[in-house]
Design an enzyme around this catalytic site. Structure first.
Site, PDB file in Angstrom:
ATOM      1  N   ASP A  73       0.808  -1.224   0.000  1.00  0.00           N
ATOM      2  CA  ASP A  73       0.000   0.000   0.000  1.00  0.00           C
ATOM      3  C   ASP A  73       0.842   1.277   0.000  1.00  0.00           C
ATOM      4  OD1 ASP A  73      -2.205  -1.686   0.109  1.00  0.00           O
ATOM      5  OD2 ASP A  73      -2.212  -1.693   2.303  1.00  0.00           O
TER       6      ASP A  73
ATOM      7  N   LYS B 194       1.769   2.086  -5.126  1.00  0.00           N
ATOM      8  CA  LYS B 194       2.291   1.510  -6.382  1.00  0.00           C
ATOM      9  C   LYS B 194       1.350   1.772  -7.547  1.00  0.00           C
ATOM     10  CE  LYS B 194       2.316  -2.501  -4.343  1.00  0.00           C
ATOM     11  NZ  LYS B 194       2.033  -2.107  -2.952  1.00  0.00           N
TER      12      LYS B 194
ATOM     13  N   GLY C 298      -4.532  -4.336  -3.824  1.00  0.00           N
ATOM     14  CA  GLY C 298      -5.521  -3.297  -4.120  1.00  0.00           C
ATOM     15  C   GLY C 298      -4.750  -2.068  -4.528  1.00  0.00           C
ATOM     16  N   HIS C 299      -4.718  -1.782  -5.827  1.00  0.00           N
ATOM     17  CA  HIS C 299      -3.917  -0.675  -6.349  1.00  0.00           C
ATOM     18  C   HIS C 299      -4.851   0.442  -6.807  1.00  0.00           C
ATOM     19  CE1 HIS C 299      -0.428  -3.701  -7.226  1.00  0.00           C
ATOM     20  NE2 HIS C 299      -0.716  -3.588  -5.960  1.00  0.00           N
TER      21      HIS C 299
ATOM     22  N   GLN D 174       1.901  -6.228  -3.179  1.00  0.00           N
ATOM     23  CA  GLN D 174       2.358  -6.295  -1.789  1.00  0.00           C
ATOM     24  C   GLN D 174       3.630  -5.434  -1.632  1.00  0.00           C
ATOM     25  OE1 GLN D 174       1.377  -9.765  -3.218  1.00  0.00           O
ATOM     26  NE2 GLN D 174      -0.544  -8.767  -2.746  1.00  0.00           N
TER      27      GLN D 174
HETATM   28  P1  GDP Z   1      -0.797   0.293  -3.557  1.00  0.00           P
HETATM   29  O1  GDP Z   1      -1.383  -0.979  -3.070  1.00  0.00           O
HETATM   30  O2  GDP Z   1       0.669   0.376  -3.309  1.00  0.00           O
HETATM   31  O3  GDP Z   1      -1.150   0.608  -4.973  1.00  0.00           O
HETATM   32  O4  GDP Z   1      -1.443   1.463  -2.670  1.00  0.00           O
HETATM   33  P2  GDP Z   1      -3.012   1.605  -2.293  1.00  0.00           P
HETATM   34  O5  GDP Z   1      -3.756   2.042  -3.480  1.00  0.00           O
HETATM   35  O6  GDP Z   1      -3.485   0.383  -1.584  1.00  0.00           O
HETATM   36  O7  GDP Z   1      -2.933   2.723  -1.184  1.00  0.00           O
HETATM   37  C1  GDP Z   1      -2.353   3.969  -1.436  1.00  0.00           C
HETATM   38  C2  GDP Z   1      -3.424   5.055  -1.160  1.00  0.00           C
HETATM   39  O8  GDP Z   1      -2.796   6.315  -1.089  1.00  0.00           O
HETATM   40  C3  GDP Z   1      -4.447   5.162  -2.262  1.00  0.00           C
HETATM   41  O9  GDP Z   1      -5.682   5.546  -1.709  1.00  0.00           O
HETATM   42  C4  GDP Z   1      -3.900   6.274  -3.156  1.00  0.00           C
HETATM   43  O10 GDP Z   1      -4.923   6.953  -3.873  1.00  0.00           O
HETATM   44  C5  GDP Z   1      -3.268   7.160  -2.126  1.00  0.00           C
HETATM   45  N1  GDP Z   1      -2.069   7.915  -2.563  1.00  0.00           N
HETATM   46  C6  GDP Z   1      -1.068   7.507  -3.388  1.00  0.00           C
HETATM   47  N2  GDP Z   1      -0.106   8.458  -3.449  1.00  0.00           N
HETATM   48  C7  GDP Z   1      -0.526   9.467  -2.654  1.00  0.00           C
HETATM   49  C8  GDP Z   1       0.056  10.713  -2.259  1.00  0.00           C
HETATM   50  O11 GDP Z   1       1.154  11.077  -2.646  1.00  0.00           O
HETATM   51  N3  GDP Z   1      -0.662  11.492  -1.402  1.00  0.00           N
HETATM   52  C9  GDP Z   1      -1.876  11.126  -0.924  1.00  0.00           C
HETATM   53  N4  GDP Z   1      -2.514  11.926  -0.084  1.00  0.00           N
HETATM   54  N5  GDP Z   1      -2.446   9.944  -1.267  1.00  0.00           N
HETATM   55  C10 GDP Z   1      -1.766   9.131  -2.096  1.00  0.00           C
HETATM   56  P1  IMO Z   2      -0.946  -4.236  -2.241  1.00  0.00           P
HETATM   57  O1  IMO Z   2      -0.477  -4.788  -3.558  1.00  0.00           O
HETATM   58  C1  IMO Z   2      -0.986  -4.662   2.096  1.00  0.00           C
HETATM   59  C2  IMO Z   2      -1.030  -8.742   3.687  1.00  0.00           C
HETATM   60  C3  IMO Z   2      -2.257  -9.201   4.440  1.00  0.00           C
HETATM   61  C4  IMO Z   2      -1.618 -10.141   5.457  1.00  0.00           C
HETATM   62  C5  IMO Z   2      -0.505 -10.796   4.627  1.00  0.00           C
HETATM   63  C6  IMO Z   2      -0.866 -12.168   4.067  1.00  0.00           C
HETATM   64  O2  IMO Z   2      -2.236  -3.508  -2.309  1.00  0.00           O
HETATM   65  O3  IMO Z   2       0.147  -3.452  -1.578  1.00  0.00           O
HETATM   66  P2  IMO Z   2      -2.457 -12.912   2.055  1.00  0.00           P
HETATM   67  O4  IMO Z   2      -3.931 -12.744   1.869  1.00  0.00           O
HETATM   68  O5  IMO Z   2      -1.617 -12.307   0.991  1.00  0.00           O
HETATM   69  O6  IMO Z   2      -2.063 -14.343   2.336  1.00  0.00           O
HETATM   70  O7  IMO Z   2      -2.132 -12.109   3.420  1.00  0.00           O
HETATM   71  O8  IMO Z   2      -0.225  -9.912   3.557  1.00  0.00           O
HETATM   72  N1  IMO Z   2      -1.273  -8.226   2.310  1.00  0.00           N
HETATM   73  C7  IMO Z   2      -1.206  -6.930   1.988  1.00  0.00           C
HETATM   74  N2  IMO Z   2      -1.009  -5.840   2.751  1.00  0.00           N
HETATM   75  N3  IMO Z   2      -1.109  -4.531   0.765  1.00  0.00           N
HETATM   76  C8  IMO Z   2      -1.277  -5.619  -0.018  1.00  0.00           C
HETATM   77  O9  IMO Z   2      -1.271  -5.548  -1.364  1.00  0.00           O
HETATM   78  C9  IMO Z   2      -1.382  -6.885   0.587  1.00  0.00           C
HETATM   79  N4  IMO Z   2      -1.575  -8.141   0.121  1.00  0.00           N
HETATM   80  C10 IMO Z   2      -1.489  -8.950   1.182  1.00  0.00           C
HETATM   81  O10 IMO Z   2      -2.901  -8.122   5.076  1.00  0.00           O
HETATM   82  O11 IMO Z   2      -1.009  -9.415   6.480  1.00  0.00           O
HETATM   83 MG    MG Z   3      -2.919  -1.640  -1.828  1.00  0.00          MG
END
Ligand code: GDP
Ligand code: IMO
Ligand code: MG
Length: 441
Positions: A13, A16, A40-41, A223
């Site tokens: 998270d 990415k 979840g991207h 991840q």
């Molecule tokens: P990922 O799994 O690495 O793609 O990240 P996620 O989408 O799960 O979580 C990142 C969250 O931060 C999302 O809600 C993005 O919209 C948000 N985000 C990404 N970059 C920035 C930033 O520079 N500033 C802020 N405020 N939010 C950001």
């Molecule tokens: P993105 O790509 C954050 C975590 C789960 C748990 C561990 C194992 O959005 O960054 P699993 O279901 O993969 O066997 O769970 O990994 N986990 C993540 N945490 N971002 C993710 O993906 C994750 N995918 C799995 O919360 O701790």
């Molecule tokens: Mg994510």
């Protein structure tokens, strides 16, 4: 542009999805190499948000070819749901997506296998996403998994399903659950097969051909490095290689094809699920980060645990991935703090550790040592120009760069593509922020 891996340097998270979407125009192909719909991207374009789980975030850019490599754990219903969501969003997947014949399927009973395993662990449970990711990979390594290619011949699929399920049913009965009927699973998956067979192909061969034609590839990690099954905080990890090593095995290419590994790091740290997290901050400041950063899982909606930037953890990620350049995200969340602690060492049994111990039982017992950095107390949110970054923020960036031995090349300052500061001038030829702004106006 060369072939570049974009991966998370923390526990996932990091942002990415936003960064892959920002960089995608500079590449021809975007490929996922591991993980599944546990990812979840989030991508936000012009005020509209979409969360991608299984399909590479490059799909939003017309004309880009997107690949799902053999290293991915693949759920056909999750995939079909995502294709429908993209269509509703106005993005046609069409023939721009190819799924490797070698992806291992997540079957409808895998989440139950996971539930039983998690319950048996009690207080030491991993806190997984409960989507069946781990059990699908377990079957792969146990050599009884079923792959997407098996769906191309339903006789083969049926035979493998019956064998695989007989074993699982023994587990379900012993745990007090009713047995699963193979005919129901077969009927469901025969339906999926007719809808996904058009996407199934030889991803390794396709990549080879594209690279020979001089096309460039962005490898999208899911991840984060600290959730890698080998190099993460085992056993509190996911079940795949999210580090750069997974790119070659997860797509069927040689490591010589990778030109750079770009690490994405949040300006602080978050973690979802169980496991050690030395810099976790459960006080008022932690709650403020959670609230300002809207730190809730993009897949499960669970609150993310929040804490300070950990230079030991990110330096370790840079080492195991060969990262020399970093994209720093979400500094805007820290805009309000007077002082910002940054972890520079761990105290452990009377001594100080200066490198990251990946053993979770050591991490459980460390006490972080912090350097207090001066907060910048002015908005970085939405900034796009290098020259407007606050001086105290630049000090924060420099301190991180020195500590993790990597340069920060992009700073993300918000959820949108345009909320980005290109720190390195040469990137201006690659990421056209001017065009991004024009596209949106
Ligand atoms: P990922 O799994 O690495 O793609 O990240 P996620 O989408 O799960 O979580 C990142 C969250 O931060 C999302 O809600 C993005 O919209 C948000 N985000 C990404 N970059 C920035 C930033 O520079 N500033 C802020 N405020 N939010 C950001
Ligand atoms: P993105 O790509 C954050 C975590 C789960 C748990 C561990 C194992 O959005 O960054 P699993 O279901 O993969 O066997 O769970 O990994 N986990 C993540 N945490 N971002 C993710 O993906 C994750 N995918 C799995 O919360 O701790
Ligand atoms: Mg994510």
């Amino acid at each position: 542009m060369a072939n570049v891996v974009v991966l998370g340097t923390q526990w996932g998270d990091e942002g990415k999805g936003k960064i892959v979407d920002l960089l995608a125009p500079a590449f021809d192909v975007i490929a996922r190499y591991q993980g599944g719909h546990n990812a979840g991207h989030t991508v936000c374009v012009g005020g509209r948000k979409i969360v991608l789980h299984l399909i590479p975030s490059g799909i939003l850019h017309p004309g880009k070819l997107c690949l799902i490599g053999n290293g991915v754990a693949f759920s056909p219903p999750a995939f079909l749901k995502e294709v429908a969501a993209l269509e509703e969003y106005g993005v046609a997947v069409g023939d721009r997506l190819v799924i490797s014949r070698g992806v291992h399927l997540i079957l409808p009973y895998h989440p139950l296998v996971e539930k039983i395993a998690e319950e048996r662990k009690g207080a030491r449970k991993i806190g997984t996403t409960s989507l069946g990711i781990g059990p699908s990979y377990e079957d792969k390594v146990a050599r009884c998994g079923i792959r997407a290619g098996d769906l191309l011949d339903l006789e083969v699929f049926r035979e493998k399903l019956i064998t695989n399920l007989a074993e699982k049913n023994a587990l379900f009965r012993s745990a007090g659950f009713p047995a699963v009927d193979w005919e129901e699973v077969y009927a469901e998956f025969a339906g999926h097969a007719s809808r996904i067979s058009q996407y199934i192909g030889d991803v390794s061969l396709l990549l080879h051909q594209k690279m020979r034609e001089g096309k460039s590839v962005l490898f999208e990690g899911a991840q984060g490095a600290l959730l890698d099954v080998d190099h993460g905080t085992y056993p509190f990890v996911t079940s795949s290689n999210s580090t750069a090593g997974g790119v070659a095995t997860g797509l069927g290419i040689g490591p010589t094809r990778i030109d750079e590994v770009l690490g994405v790091a949040k300006a602080y740290t978050t973690r979802v699920g169980g496991g050690p997290f030395p810099t976790e901050t459960q006080d008022e400041r932690g709650r403020l980060i959670s609230e300002r950063g809207n730190e809730f899982g993009a897949t499960t909606g669970r609150p993310r645990r929040c804490g300070w930037f950990d230079t030991l953890a990110v330096a370790y990620s840079c080492r195991v991935n060969g990262i020399e350049r970093i994209v720093l995200t979400k500094p805007d969340i820290l805009d309000v703090f007077e002082e910002i602690p940054v972890c520079v060492g761990y105290k452990y049994k009377g001594s100080t550790l200066s490198t990251f111990p990946a053993e979770s039982w050591i991490l459980d017992k460390v006490a972080p040592r912090y350097k207090m950095m001066k907060g910048w107390k002015s908005p970085t949110h939405h900034l796009t120009e290098r020259g407007r970054l606050p001086a105290a923020f630049i000090d924060y960036v420099k301190f991180i760069e020195d500590s993790v031995e990597a340069r920060v090349c992009i700073v993300s300052t918000g959820v949108e593509r345009k909320d980005s500061v290109l720190i390195e001038e040469e990137l201006e030829g690659v990421v056209d922020l001017g065009r991004v702004r024009k596209d949106l106006s």
